[in-house]
Design a protein around this motif. Structure first.
Motif, mmCIF file in Angstrom:
data_model
loop_
_atom_site.group_PDB
_atom_site.id
_atom_site.type_symbol
_atom_site.label_atom_id
_atom_site.label_comp_id
_atom_site.label_asym_id
_atom_site.label_seq_id
_atom_site.Cartn_x
_atom_site.Cartn_y
_atom_site.Cartn_z
ATOM 1 N N SER A 9 0.834 -1.215 0.000
ATOM 2 C CA SER A 9 0.000 0.000 0.000
ATOM 3 C C SER A 9 0.860 1.253 0.000
ATOM 4 O O SER A 9 1.716 1.431 0.856
ATOM 5 N N ARG A 11 -0.352 4.111 0.667
ATOM 6 C CA ARG A 11 -0.892 5.039 1.694
ATOM 7 C C ARG A 11 -0.211 4.728 3.028
ATOM 8 O O ARG A 11 -0.580 3.780 3.726
ATOM 9 N N ASN A 15 -4.924 1.804 5.722
ATOM 10 C CA ASN A 15 -5.430 0.651 6.476
ATOM 11 C C ASN A 15 -4.452 -0.524 6.496
ATOM 12 O O ASN A 15 -4.228 -1.131 7.549
ATOM 13 N N THR A 16 -3.887 -0.820 5.344
ATOM 14 C CA THR A 16 -2.958 -1.955 5.279
ATOM 15 C C THR A 16 -1.754 -1.704 6.177
ATOM 16 O O THR A 16 -1.379 -2.573 6.987
ATOM 17 N N PRO A 83 -3.542 -3.745 -0.207
ATOM 18 C CA PRO A 83 -4.947 -3.387 -0.407
ATOM 19 C C PRO A 83 -5.420 -4.062 -1.689
ATOM 20 O O PRO A 83 -4.595 -4.451 -2.530
ATOM 21 N N VAL A 84 -6.715 -4.222 -1.828
ATOM 22 C CA VAL A 84 -7.263 -4.741 -3.085
ATOM 23 C C VAL A 84 -7.392 -3.580 -4.061
ATOM 24 O O VAL A 84 -8.015 -2.560 -3.752
ATOM 25 N N TYR A 85 -6.757 -3.723 -5.209
ATOM 26 C CA TYR A 85 -6.885 -2.754 -6.301
ATOM 27 C C TYR A 85 -7.463 -3.524 -7.488
ATOM 28 O O TYR A 85 -6.821 -4.453 -7.997
ATOM 29 N N TYR A 86 -8.608 -3.158 -7.921
ATOM 30 C CA TYR A 86 -9.267 -3.834 -9.046
ATOM 31 C C TYR A 86 -9.195 -5.353 -8.911
ATOM 32 O O TYR A 86 -8.666 -6.043 -9.760
ATOM 33 N N TYR A 87 -9.711 -5.834 -7.783
ATOM 34 C CA TYR A 87 -9.874 -7.273 -7.532
ATOM 35 C C TYR A 87 -8.564 -8.029 -7.443
ATOM 36 O O TYR A 87 -8.547 -9.248 -7.628
ATOM 37 N N ALA A 122 -12.284 -2.301 0.139
ATOM 38 C CA ALA A 122 -13.433 -1.487 0.540
ATOM 39 C C ALA A 122 -14.689 -2.332 0.508
ATOM 40 O O ALA A 122 -15.497 -2.317 1.447
ATOM 41 N N VAL A 123 -14.859 -3.103 -0.561
ATOM 42 C CA VAL A 123 -16.119 -3.825 -0.753
ATOM 43 C C VAL A 123 -15.924 -5.268 -1.216
ATOM 44 O O VAL A 123 -16.479 -6.199 -0.645
ATOM 45 N N GLU A 124 -15.155 -5.458 -2.283
ATOM 46 C CA GLU A 124 -15.048 -6.805 -2.846
ATOM 47 C C GLU A 124 -13.709 -7.031 -3.541
ATOM 48 O O GLU A 124 -12.992 -6.078 -3.844
ATOM 49 N N ALA A 155 -12.233 -2.097 4.744
ATOM 50 C CA ALA A 155 -11.930 -0.745 5.200
ATOM 51 C C ALA A 155 -11.712 0.083 3.945
ATOM 52 O O ALA A 155 -11.238 -0.440 2.939
ATOM 53 N N ASP A 156 -12.037 1.349 4.000
ATOM 54 C CA ASP A 156 -11.870 2.162 2.787
ATOM 55 C C ASP A 156 -11.085 3.435 3.083
ATOM 56 O O ASP A 156 -9.946 3.592 2.673
#
Ligand SMILES: Cc1cc2nc3c(=O)[nH]c(=O)nc-3n(C[C@H](O)[C@H](O)[C@H](O)COP(=O)(O)O)c2cc1C
Length: 186
Positions: A9, A11, A15-16, A83-87, A122-124, A155-156
């Motif tokens: 991540s 950032r 969160n990560t 983090p998940v970026y585009y699945y 964030a979601v999926e 988490a977003d």
């Protein structure tokens, strides 16, 4: 006992990284020597794909991947966090994964006897991301599935993970379990 975390991540206060810090802090409290490498802080280029690694003594790309891979291969425990970026994993993590092709082509596996995985979305997209990381871990490490510790969370915005006490506790537990697992293995 050395535990290295590789964070995908960018950032730094996201969160990560927050969850990684929680895991490492617990591990350090129990005596481990810990280090976090945030890939975005270094130059880790994508693989050039010539597929001729075996012909060279070192990767022809002179960036930071070399020393990061040395630490990665030598650590007793490794945490991979993204983090998940585009699945899927972030681009930084994917570049790092692909750069493992050089040690792979030189039959150099990671020595780690325990592996932690942290994935935040964030979601999926968490399952697809875990699939990528697990395939990578299976190839790069000689460890049993019970030494693979996985946490996933939703988490977003910055602060979402920090404000999720069960998730924070899971990250801390991962740190404790890694130390316990490494003590067991030694
Ligand atoms: C480029 C980009 C792609 C993303 N793709 C997804 C996605 O496919 N699924 C999802 O649930 N969240 C997605 N997200 C949201 C992040 O996974 C989420 O904000 C996460 O908390 C970021 O972690 P960090 O704070 O550690 O950077 C995306 C965010 C970015 C910046």
């Amino acid at each position: 006992m050395k535990i290295l975390a590789i964070s995908g991540s960018p950032r730094l206060k996201g969160n990560t990284n927050y969850l990684v810090d929680q895991a490492l802090r617990e591990a350090a409290r129990l005596g481990a020597q810990t280090e976090k490498v945030v890939l975005s802080q270094y130059k880790v280029n994508p693989c050039l794909g010539h597929d001729n690694c075996a012909a060279f003594d070192s990767c022809q790309q002179k960036d930071d991947a070399g020393w990061i891979l040395d630490k990665f291969c030598e650590a007793d425990g490794v945490i991979l966090a993204t983090p998940v970026y585009y699945y899927n994993v972030s681009a930084q993590m994917k570049a790092f994964i692909d750069r493992n092709y050089f040690p792979y082509k030189h039959d150099r596996k990671s020595q780690a006897r325990a592996v932690g995985i942290i994935v935040v979305a964030a979601v999926e997209g968490i399952e697809d991301t875990l699939h990528t990381l697990k395939q990578f871990v299976d190839e790069r490490f000689d460890i049993n599935a019970d030494k693979e510790l996985i946490i996933r969370g939703y988490a977003d915005r910055i602060g979402d993970a920090k404000n999720n006490p069960p998730l924070v506790e899971e990250a801390r537990k991962l740190g404790r379990q890694m130390v316990a697992s490494l003590k067991e293995a030694s």
